[in-house]
Design an enzyme around this catalytic site. Sequence first.
Site, PDB file in Angstrom:
ATOM      1  N   ARG A  34       0.824  -1.215   0.000  1.00 57.51           N
ATOM      2  CA  ARG A  34       0.000   0.000   0.000  1.00 57.51           C
ATOM      3  C   ARG A  34       0.856   1.262   0.000  1.00 57.51           C
ATOM      4  O   ARG A  34       0.443   2.277  -0.564  1.00 57.51           O
ATOM      5  CB  ARG A  34      -0.930  -0.011   1.207  1.00 57.51           C
ATOM      6  CG  ARG A  34      -2.104  -0.943   0.968  1.00 57.51           C
ATOM      7  CD  ARG A  34      -3.010  -1.013   2.159  1.00 57.51           C
ATOM      8  NE  ARG A  34      -4.320  -1.529   1.767  1.00 57.51           N
ATOM      9  CZ  ARG A  34      -5.192  -2.023   2.621  1.00 57.51           C
ATOM     10  NH1 ARG A  34      -4.908  -2.067   3.904  1.00 57.51           N
ATOM     11  NH2 ARG A  34      -6.361  -2.464   2.203  1.00 57.51           N
ATOM     12  N   LYS A 199     -15.446 -16.028   5.295  1.00 50.84           N
ATOM     13  CA  LYS A 199     -16.852 -15.991   5.691  1.00 50.84           C
ATOM     14  C   LYS A 199     -17.764 -15.565   4.562  1.00 50.84           C
ATOM     15  O   LYS A 199     -17.557 -14.529   3.945  1.00 50.84           O
ATOM     16  CB  LYS A 199     -17.016 -14.997   6.839  1.00 50.84           C
ATOM     17  CG  LYS A 199     -16.438 -15.475   8.138  1.00 50.84           C
ATOM     18  CD  LYS A 199     -16.761 -14.464   9.200  1.00 50.84           C
ATOM     19  CE  LYS A 199     -16.327 -14.941  10.571  1.00 50.84           C
ATOM     20  NZ  LYS A 199     -16.417 -13.828  11.529  1.00 50.84           N
ATOM     21  N   GLY A 352      -7.702  -7.762   0.569  1.00 47.34           N
ATOM     22  CA  GLY A 352      -6.387  -7.629   1.179  1.00 47.34           C
ATOM     23  C   GLY A 352      -5.653  -8.957   1.268  1.00 47.34           C
ATOM     24  O   GLY A 352      -4.462  -9.050   0.943  1.00 47.34           O
ATOM     25  N   GLY A 376     -12.318  -3.960   1.147  1.00 48.82           N
ATOM     26  CA  GLY A 376     -13.670  -3.551   1.537  1.00 48.82           C
ATOM     27  C   GLY A 376     -14.261  -2.548   0.569  1.00 48.82           C
ATOM     28  O   GLY A 376     -15.427  -2.646   0.183  1.00 48.82           O
TER      29      GLY A 376
HETATM   30  P1  ADP Z   1      -9.850 -11.095   1.279  1.00 51.77           P
HETATM   31  O1  ADP Z   1      -9.134 -10.292   2.333  1.00 51.77           O
HETATM   32  O2  ADP Z   1      -9.015 -11.357   0.083  1.00 51.77           O
HETATM   33  O3  ADP Z   1     -11.199 -10.519   0.959  1.00 51.77           O
HETATM   34  P2  ADP Z   1     -10.964 -12.863   3.251  1.00 51.77           P
HETATM   35  O4  ADP Z   1     -10.590 -11.916   4.332  1.00 51.77           O
HETATM   36  O5  ADP Z   1     -12.394 -13.022   2.939  1.00 51.77           O
HETATM   37  O6  ADP Z   1     -10.156 -12.540   1.911  1.00 51.77           O
HETATM   38  O7  ADP Z   1     -10.461 -14.326   3.633  1.00 51.77           O
HETATM   39  C1  ADP Z   1      -9.106 -14.636   3.825  1.00 51.77           C
HETATM   40  C2  ADP Z   1      -8.949 -15.762   4.794  1.00 51.77           C
HETATM   41  O8  ADP Z   1      -9.746 -16.870   4.453  1.00 51.77           O
HETATM   42  C3  ADP Z   1      -7.529 -16.270   4.820  1.00 51.77           C
HETATM   43  O9  ADP Z   1      -6.947 -15.911   6.045  1.00 51.77           O
HETATM   44  C4  ADP Z   1      -7.679 -17.780   4.664  1.00 51.77           C
HETATM   45  O10 ADP Z   1      -6.862 -18.516   5.558  1.00 51.77           O
HETATM   46  C5  ADP Z   1      -9.129 -18.002   4.991  1.00 51.77           C
HETATM   47  N1  ADP Z   1      -9.641 -19.251   4.393  1.00 51.77           N
HETATM   48  C6  ADP Z   1      -9.674 -19.588   3.095  1.00 51.77           C
HETATM   49  N2  ADP Z   1     -10.131 -20.829   2.932  1.00 51.77           N
HETATM   50  C7  ADP Z   1     -10.401 -21.319   4.153  1.00 51.77           C
HETATM   51  C8  ADP Z   1     -10.881 -22.568   4.657  1.00 51.77           C
HETATM   52  N3  ADP Z   1     -11.191 -23.557   3.836  1.00 51.77           N
HETATM   53  N4  ADP Z   1     -11.018 -22.694   5.986  1.00 51.77           N
HETATM   54  C9  ADP Z   1     -10.703 -21.693   6.813  1.00 51.77           C
HETATM   55  N5  ADP Z   1     -10.240 -20.484   6.418  1.00 51.77           N
HETATM   56  C10 ADP Z   1     -10.088 -20.300   5.106  1.00 51.77           C
HETATM   57 MG    MG Z   2      -9.404 -10.189   4.461  1.00 53.22          MG
END
Ligand code: ADP
Ligand code: MG
Length: 395
Positions: A34, A199, A352, A376
Amino acid sequence: MRTLDDLDVKGRRVLVRADLNVPLDGETITDDGRIRASVPTIRSLVERGAKVVVCAHLGRPKGQAKPEFSLRPVARRLGELLDQDVAFASDVVGDAARATVDTLQDGQVALLENLRYEPGEESKDEAERRAFAERLAGLADLYVGDGFGAVHRKHASVYDVPRLLPHAAGGLVEAEVAVLRRLTDDTERPYVVVLGGAKVSDKLGVIANLLTKVDRLLIGGGMAYTFLKAQGHEVGNSLLQEDQIDQVRGFLDEAAKRGVELVLPVDVLAATGFAADAEHDVVEATAIPADREGLDIGPRTRELFAAKLADAKTVFWNGPMGVFEFDAFSGGTRAVAEALIGSDAFTVVGGGDSAAAVRRLGLPEDGFSHISTGGGASLEYLEGKTLPGLAALED
Ligand code: ADP
Ligand code: MG
């Protein structure tokens, strides 16, 4: 939206709202993505002879000065990247900030201390926020909004200050918005979106809105298990949001009705526990043992997703396909990233953790058309929401 070229900045104090919210380990910046993304706008102002006053937040100090959230290490790194000194003000709008700004010569740069040390920055009370915004605006003659990662926040430095000073969007915000427009209006098809991450509840709005726009939606990561469960499959100890099952069932129906191809994992790496060295096997997504949890998409799913991406003209990817922080469960995320890198499509990475995964896996960042700096913010844009920071810049 006015841009940098519309401002006459020579000899004037320009407040730049940047996004410098980087991960820190003590005083060590573990990912300076960033900061690097904020450099072009700052450099352009420097070259045009502005007195550049940068402001930003770091973490969540919740309205109090807490040394572990100080931007001081960031000032140092920014100075290295700009190849010039960055003066650091040890407060946000107090004596130190005023004195620091007063000593700036044309072409020099200062960084103010963490905006979120001040309760007014994030306050829901309009008057309190406004009062802080006035003090911040008092440090400058012009405002440049370039903190894309914060434009979805109705915060003083994002929303109120541009209403008090002549303003423009910085180059980063301009570039991010141009990309997001390509993902929402007249998008080149096939348009494929890959969603993953932890999630499903974080991404309900974006799924709902994207279902009206995309041709294909591939779901991996932790959120896939709530989809599998909604289809009636058992998911063992995998990440599951029971309270979202009905909502997800609605998405499955909606996709069917609209002719959107919704693609779920067909196999997963099922581990004995949530650990880097957990024992694991490839199992069918429809037959996850009760004592196992899915930590990554399996090899057949990696191939399936790559095939579903092959003819795409536009791809948006948000959310890792597995727990990429553990090497053993990073293969699915790598496979999707490589499919995007090998594609001729317009490819955009948002989120992120997704961007961090690309760097952690040592993949070339320039293999994608664009990696968004604002998870976000880009998701809220794709939900169809009005982003306060963009609205304020447009006025
Ligand atoms: P981003 O920041 O790219 O939007 P998120 O914050 O939604 O992504 O999710 C990232 C997290 O999701 C990572 O820390 C990863 O470990 C977790 N994750 C991905 N797949 C799984 C899984 N099958 N079980 C638990 N956690 C998971
Ligand atoms: Mg995230």
